[in-house]
Design a protein around this motif. Structure first.
Motif, PDB file in Angstrom:
ATOM      1  N   ALA A 166      73.650  40.299  -6.892  1.00  0.00           N
ATOM      2  CA  ALA A 166      74.468  40.079  -5.702  1.00  0.00           C
ATOM      3  C   ALA A 166      75.423  41.251  -5.458  1.00  0.00           C
ATOM      4  CB  ALA A 166      75.255  38.777  -5.858  1.00  0.00           C
ATOM      5  N   LEU A 192      83.382  34.010  -7.072  1.00  0.00           N
ATOM      6  CA  LEU A 192      82.158  33.984  -7.870  1.00  0.00           C
ATOM      7  C   LEU A 192      82.436  34.287  -9.332  1.00  0.00           C
ATOM      8  CD1 LEU A 192      79.598  35.666  -5.467  1.00  0.00           C
ATOM      9  CD2 LEU A 192      79.983  33.241  -5.911  1.00  0.00           C
ATOM     10  N   LEU A 251      80.774  28.725 -15.705  1.00  0.00           N
ATOM     11  CA  LEU A 251      79.411  28.291 -16.016  1.00  0.00           C
ATOM     12  C   LEU A 251      78.960  28.814 -17.377  1.00  0.00           C
ATOM     13  CD1 LEU A 251      77.564  28.594 -12.607  1.00  0.00           C
ATOM     14  CD2 LEU A 251      78.087  26.523 -13.870  1.00  0.00           C
ATOM     15  N   TRP A 308      76.986  24.147  -2.070  1.00  0.00           N
ATOM     16  CA  TRP A 308      76.013  25.226  -2.259  1.00  0.00           C
ATOM     17  C   TRP A 308      74.881  25.141  -1.240  1.00  0.00           C
ATOM     18  CZ3 TRP A 308      77.390  29.473  -4.157  1.00  0.00           C
ATOM     19  CH2 TRP A 308      78.279  29.545  -5.229  1.00  0.00           C
ATOM     20  N   LYS A 345      71.121  29.753  -8.225  1.00  0.00           N
ATOM     21  CA  LYS A 345      71.312  29.658  -9.670  1.00  0.00           C
ATOM     22  C   LYS A 345      72.361  28.620 -10.043  1.00  0.00           C
ATOM     23  CE  LYS A 345      69.363  31.871 -12.352  1.00  0.00           C
ATOM     24  NZ  LYS A 345      68.140  31.433 -13.001  1.00  0.00           N
ATOM     25  N   TYR A 346      73.441  28.549  -9.257  1.00  0.00           N
ATOM     26  CA  TYR A 346      74.583  27.757  -9.695  1.00  0.00           C
ATOM     27  C   TYR A 346      74.544  26.312  -9.198  1.00  0.00           C
ATOM     28  CZ  TYR A 346      76.656  32.197 -11.134  1.00  0.00           C
ATOM     29  OH  TYR A 346      76.893  33.400 -11.736  1.00  0.00           O
ATOM     30  N   TRP A 382      79.695  19.377  -5.143  1.00  0.00           N
ATOM     31  CA  TRP A 382      79.360  20.740  -5.586  1.00  0.00           C
ATOM     32  C   TRP A 382      78.021  21.171  -4.989  1.00  0.00           C
ATOM     33  CZ3 TRP A 382      80.854  24.858  -8.733  1.00  0.00           C
ATOM     34  CH2 TRP A 382      79.847  25.621  -9.327  1.00  0.00           C
ATOM     35  N   ARG A 383      77.022  20.301  -5.101  1.00  0.00           N
ATOM     36  CA  ARG A 383      75.683  20.656  -4.617  1.00  0.00           C
ATOM     37  C   ARG A 383      75.670  20.798  -3.102  1.00  0.00           C
ATOM     38  NH1 ARG A 383      71.102  18.290  -8.667  1.00  0.00           N
ATOM     39  NH2 ARG A 383      71.901  19.479 -10.428  1.00  0.00           N
ATOM     40  N   PRO A 408      71.657  34.419  -4.189  1.00  0.00           N
ATOM     41  CA  PRO A 408      71.345  34.341  -5.625  1.00  0.00           C
ATOM     42  C   PRO A 408      72.220  33.335  -6.354  1.00  0.00           C
ATOM     43  CG  PRO A 408      72.145  36.552  -4.999  1.00  0.00           C
ATOM     44  CD  PRO A 408      71.942  35.777  -3.752  1.00  0.00           C
ATOM     45  N   VAL A 409      73.527  33.363  -6.053  1.00  0.00           N
ATOM     46  CA  VAL A 409      74.406  32.437  -6.771  1.00  0.00           C
ATOM     47  C   VAL A 409      74.142  31.000  -6.338  1.00  0.00           C
ATOM     48  CG1 VAL A 409      76.227  33.977  -7.471  1.00  0.00           C
ATOM     49  CG2 VAL A 409      76.205  33.152  -5.165  1.00  0.00           C
ATOM     50  N   VAL A 447      72.165  37.097 -11.817  1.00  0.00           N
ATOM     51  CA  VAL A 447      72.298  36.883 -10.369  1.00  0.00           C
ATOM     52  C   VAL A 447      73.515  37.611  -9.808  1.00  0.00           C
ATOM     53  CG1 VAL A 447      71.053  34.737 -10.119  1.00  0.00           C
ATOM     54  CG2 VAL A 447      73.443  34.659 -10.729  1.00  0.00           C
ATOM     55  N   LEU A 448      74.591  37.654 -10.591  1.00  0.00           N
ATOM     56  CA  LEU A 448      75.759  38.358 -10.050  1.00  0.00           C
ATOM     57  C   LEU A 448      75.558  39.863 -10.064  1.00  0.00           C
ATOM     58  CD1 LEU A 448      79.064  36.543 -10.888  1.00  0.00           C
ATOM     59  CD2 LEU A 448      77.849  36.773  -8.758  1.00  0.00           C
ATOM     60  N   LEU A 492      80.237  18.295 -18.398  1.00  0.00           N
ATOM     61  CA  LEU A 492      80.443  19.201 -17.259  1.00  0.00           C
ATOM     62  C   LEU A 492      79.125  19.630 -16.618  1.00  0.00           C
ATOM     63  CD1 LEU A 492      82.493  20.861 -15.633  1.00  0.00           C
ATOM     64  CD2 LEU A 492      82.177  22.681 -17.284  1.00  0.00           C
ATOM     65  N   VAL A 493      78.074  19.808 -17.431  1.00  0.00           N
ATOM     66  CA  VAL A 493      76.836  20.341 -16.872  1.00  0.00           C
ATOM     67  C   VAL A 493      75.711  19.333 -16.937  1.00  0.00           C
ATOM     68  CG1 VAL A 493      77.275  22.765 -17.250  1.00  0.00           C
ATOM     69  CG2 VAL A 493      76.402  21.363 -19.103  1.00  0.00           C
ATOM     70  N   ALA A 494      74.735  19.574 -16.066  1.00  0.00           N
ATOM     71  CA  ALA A 494      73.597  18.658 -16.031  1.00  0.00           C
ATOM     72  C   ALA A 494      72.654  18.973 -17.168  1.00  0.00           C
ATOM     73  CB  ALA A 494      72.849  18.789 -14.723  1.00  0.00           C
ATOM     74  N   SER A 532      72.305  24.096  -9.346  1.00  0.00           N
ATOM     75  CA  SER A 532      71.707  23.125 -10.256  1.00  0.00           C
ATOM     76  C   SER A 532      72.519  22.928 -11.526  1.00  0.00           C
ATOM     77  CB  SER A 532      70.303  23.598 -10.626  1.00  0.00           C
ATOM     78  OG  SER A 532      70.381  24.872 -11.217  1.00  0.00           O
ATOM     79  N   LYS A 533      73.576  23.731 -11.691  1.00  0.00           N
ATOM     80  CA  LYS A 533      74.278  23.676 -12.970  1.00  0.00           C
ATOM     81  C   LYS A 533      75.192  22.468 -13.099  1.00  0.00           C
ATOM     82  CE  LYS A 533      72.606  27.556 -14.510  1.00  0.00           C
ATOM     83  NZ  LYS A 533      71.503  27.461 -15.436  1.00  0.00           N
ATOM     84  N   ARG A 534      75.515  21.837 -11.988  1.00  0.00           N
ATOM     85  CA  ARG A 534      76.361  20.640 -12.077  1.00  0.00           C
ATOM     86  C   ARG A 534      75.776  19.548 -11.192  1.00  0.00           C
ATOM     87  NH1 ARG A 534      82.463  22.466 -11.057  1.00  0.00           N
ATOM     88  NH2 ARG A 534      82.733  20.217 -11.202  1.00  0.00           N
TER      89      ARG A 534
END
Lengths: 528, 379
Positions: free
Chosen positions: A69, A486, A493, B119, B105-106, B115-116, B101-102, A65-66, A526-528, B108-110
């Protein structure tokens, strides 16, 4: 010509390109490695390979994605910041960019959605197909952008049209099959493969050191070792030296890299070390390996490598000849039908771009004195110390990569790779190295091209848009703030993804594999 | 194959097709993103909205990149002058589009709600700002941009960022937002399960549909009675060299309506704009979702085609030196490049359309709250 605007435009382009190029090589290489991993899964039908593929697919997606972008900005920057460039060469340069969009971007962008979302919706082979298409699209994209960039280094197949005051295509085949573009493609794509291999190797090594996700790490490392060895050999052996010495600009680039101020008798020696002194135009404390440069650059022992002073003299002649072409163009503007001026133009048009170099110092190149022409000719020398050192660091890393992957290949073949701790540590430490080499390689190619935007055709200082310093600073700050934020998020991430490791719920693994995966430490919150 | 004049016409049409392609595909992504914080209230509702465009927005966005690349290749002058002339506006669009794009993608990561939520607003900006700026840019193209060309055909600008905003250009910006929000809500109506999100999308779609009809009508009034419009004076050589300084143009208020007098068939375009928006409105109210989406597509097609046909043969007139204006006949690539690029397009575009359709088929069906709760691949 406001040089502040030129410098800021260059700074902005360099920042966005260097930043874009942090992500692209990893995308290039990882897409290919995903194809290999998933193909093994489809061929062997062993679920562990699906876990491997899906894990690296997640790293790929975060990085991808980056790349997208930042690529968006790159595509439009030609128009926003290099307006005269876009007009002057758009007839040729725009075509590969448009084809890149049509042939490559659509392919990778359409299939990347299916690759991420399609695991449940597609058959095994159907999903492998989407992965292959993403890899194909990514690599085709590199091909077309390097055809465009290669043309900037060696502008074949194009001629200046006095009616439209721009370059126009005369032989599109020559643009596509430009040897410099082809050499650049092989070199750049291989560098991307090495970059991804080092990342996979390093992360796998990190897991092995920590004793986590052994099953996935072991297999990932095997793929990285083989793919990385092929990639690193390809970067160095097929390197882009095959394109060298074809044009004046590449000769100059080579001389600057070697800090060769004067032509030495053949066969030339390779300068291993030295301190280039730009003011005195000499290199101090040189340590040379005899013959080697002659072999690399000319593939012979009897041809000499031209030095910078001699190339500057040649530039001086071309400027003088270019002024005649410039004068003819000015007269043709007034009277298109003037046959005598048309003939003068045809005889000297090859050097028109050299006359434009004078515009940095005088508004009308025809007013330039022989003295000014002589000093302007030195403008064609790029930044020698930067070239000299960038190349040496890049090449050193290149050879180190061969050694690293050679060792990785031997160790994995002997099935010792999970136990050799010194090697695992080395693999972790090596992770940043390909990026350093790649960014330096980009600087060599692009700063080595200076003062030309298009070699021999359009000087960089003429190529920019009519903008003000204020708006340029605004956008430089804006992009830096967005990109900086970013980058921090992306790195965090990716680190979180690595810590968390492969998803357990990805599949129902058969007994032993599941047991090995289960030895993993519990995922961090930290992450889902 | 074709002569230079025909090639230029084909590429003018292709530029329009690419822009319409962008509006029809990525257009609903922009509209959905602009609606995201409003149609979805809970996290699972918002995830449903995001995943309604998640698998396909990336391919859709390529229409924008391709339009840029194709304009560079076929209309280098237009590319060079419009992007540097609307410099800060372009920066705004790019900065907003980078968030997309970010954001997808990002987010859903937390699981962290703050945070959500950040975004979600980033995605809103990524949808709303480009939609608005594209419209403002089209308004500026219709009004003319402040540039002139010197004898080397270098461009000089004499404008600033705030100068881009006039009542007319803001109207165009709002029309663009309304049109894309209409399109986005029609897409959501097709793509998400019936329930609260579906109902809210229909409500926003109704407002957007009415706004599209009203703003398009007012825009037409501006073009007829406002102080905009240009015309070419003197002879035109449709196969002449691409050098704008060889045509002469002048400001002519109301000039953008002249083509409809000369070629009445061109009225099809504005009619499609109105009929499409009305059909979308009808479809949304009546719950016939396919009709609504077809209607919003036709509306976008008609409105964009109206701009192109009204201005023909102008592409980008200059407001400070009409003599420098870019037209279909003086701003293209060489005949050779146009020919090569046409062959490339004829070969590749059908392939692109084929696999794009396949991708949509694979992802066919409504997104449900059930899906977003169970499918690990969803954003």
């Amino acid at each position: 010509m406001d040089l502040g605007v030129i410098d800021l435009s260059r700074l902005q382009f360099a920042l966005t390109a260097l930043y874009h190029f942090l992500f692209v090589p990893l995308t290039l290489g990882l897409s290919m490695m995903l194809v290999i991993m998933e193909a093994v899964y489809v061929m062997t039908d062993r679920p562990i390979w699906r876990v491997v593929t899906r894990f690296w697919g997640r790293i790929f997606a975060i990085n991808f994605v980056l790349g997208v972008a930042t690529g968006l900005t790159m595509e439009f920057q030609f128009g926003t910041n290099w307006s005269y460039f876009s007009h002057y060469v758009g007839d040729i340069f725009g075509a590969p960019l448009a084809i890149e969009g049509l042939m490559a971007f659509f392919l990778e962008a359409t299939f990347v959605g299916l690759m991420v979302f399609g695991w449940e919706k597609l058959s095994k082979r159907g999903h492998l197909f989407t992965t292959v298409m993403v890899a194909l699209g990514t690599n085709l994209s590199a091909l077309w952008i390097l055809v465009a960039n290669g043309w900037m280094q060696n502008p074949t197949g194009a001629e200046f049209n006095t009616d439209t005051m721009r370059m126009e295509v005369s032989d599109f085949g020559a643009v596509i099959f430009n040897p410099i573009a082809q050499a650049k493609f092989v070199h750049t794509v291989s560098a991307g493969y090495v970059c991804a291999s080092v990342v996979v190797l390093g992360i796998s090594a990190f897991w092995l050191l920590k004793g986590r996700y052994i099953a996935v790490a072991r297999r990932s490392m095997t793929v990285a070792a083989a793919f990385g060895l092929a990639g690193s050999l390809s970067v160095v052996v097929l390197g882009d030296e095959s394109g060298y010495a074809l044009t004046d600009n590449q000769k100059m680039k080579l001389a600057a890299i070697e800090a060769a101020w004067h032509t030495a008798p053949a066969p030339a020696g390779l300068t291993l070390f030295g301190l280039p002194d730009v003011a005195a135009r000499e290199t101090r404390y040189e340590v040379q390996i005899p013959w080697v440069l002659g072999l690399i650059a000319t593939r012979s022992l009897d041809k000499e490598v031209t030095g910078m002073s001699e190339l500057v003299l040649k530039a001086q002649e071309r400027i003088t000849s270019g002024v005649i072409a410039y004068d003819a163009v000015e007269r043709l503007k007034v009277d298109r039908t003037n046959v005598a001026q048309r003939a003068r133009f045809e005889a000297h048009k090859r050097d028109l771009g050299y006359a434009l170099l004078l515009k940095r110092h005088v508004a009308d190149p025809r007013m330039a004195s022989p003295q000014l022409i002589a000093t302007t000719a030195w403008d064609v020398v790029p930044n020698v110390p930067l070239m000299f050192w960038s190349f040496r660091i890049m090449a050193f890393i290149g050879f180190f990569m061969i050694a690293l992957f050679g060792a990785a290949f031997v160790l994995t073949s002997l099935r010792l790779h999970t136990k050799t701790r010194w090697f695992l540590k080395l693999a972790v430490i090596a992770i940043p190295l390909p990026w350093i080499a790649i960014e330096l390689g980009w600087m060599l190619a692009e700063i080595g091209r200076q003062p030309w935007a298009i070699e021999g055709v359009l000087p960089t200082f003429l190529a920019a848009s009519s903008l003000t310093r204020g708006v340029l600073w605004t956008t430089i700050f804006g992009f830096t703030a967005i990109y900086g934020t970013l980058a921090v998020i992306e790195v965090r991430l990716i680190l979180a993804t690595i810590r968390k490791g492969p998803y357990e719920h990805d599949e129902d693994l058969p007994g032993p594999a599941a047991a090995r995966l289960a030895t993993a430490t519990p995922p961090l919150p930290l992450v889902a | 194959m074709f002569d230079y004049e025909t090639l230029r016409l084909i590429w003018w049409a292709l530029m329009g097709i690419l822009l319409i392609g962008f509006a029809l595909t990525d257009g609903f992504d922009l509209g959905v993103a602009a609606l995201l914080p409003f149609v979805g209230r809970t996290d699972s509702e918002r995830r449903m909205v995001i995943n309604a465009i998640g698998p396909t927005w990336e391919g859709n966005q390529v229409w924008f990149i391709l339009a840029g690349g194709a304009i560079f290749a076929a209309w280098p002058f237009v590319y060079a002058i419009s992007f540097s002339g609307f410099y800060l506006a372009m920066f705004l669009v790019l900065a907003a589009l980078i968030l997309r794009p970010v954001g997808f993608k990002y987010r859903s990561k937390r699981p962290d709600p703050a945070w959500r939520s950040r975004w979600d607003w980033a995605l809103f900006v990524g949808g709303f700002v480009p939609a608005l700026v594209f419209g403002v840019a089209v308004g500026n193209v219709l009004s003319g941009a402040p540039f002139r060309l010197d004898s080397d055909l270098r461009t000089v600008f004499d404008g600033n960022f705030l100068g881009l905003f006039t009542p007319f250009t803001l109207l165009c910006g709002l029309l663009s937002v309304a049109m894309l929000v209409l399109h986005g809500s029609a897409w959501l109506a097709i793509k998400v399960e019936r329930g609260p999100v579906h109902d809210r999308a229909r409500a926003f779609g109704t407002v957007a549909g009415l706004a599209t009809l009203a703003l398009f009508a007012i825009g037409w009034g501006f073009v007829a009675y406002g102080e905009i419009g240009y015309r070419i004076v003197g002879a035109i050589d449709p196969a002449g060299a691409s050098n704008p300084l060889r045509t002469t143009s002048e400001i002519a208020h109301g000039g953008w309506l002249a083509n409809y007098g000369l070629h009445p068939w061109m009225m099809i375009a504005p009619v499609l704009g109105f009929v499409g928006a009305a059909l979308a409105l009808f479809g949304i109210r009546r719950g016939s979702e396919v009709a609504a989406f077809a209607g919003s597509s036709v509306a976008a097609l008609g409105i964009i085609a109206t701009v192109g046909l009204s201005m023909f043969p102008f592409i980008l007139p200059s407001s400070i030196d009409p003599h420098s204006s870019l037209t279909v006949w003086n701003a293209s690539s060489s005949a050779k490049t146009l020919g090569i690029m046409l062959v490339v397009t004829i070969v590749l575009l059908p392939i692109v359309l084929a696999y794009t359709s396949w991708a949509y088929t694979v992802m066919f069906g409504r997104v449900t709250t059930q899906d977003v709760a169970t499918n690990p691949d969803f954003y």
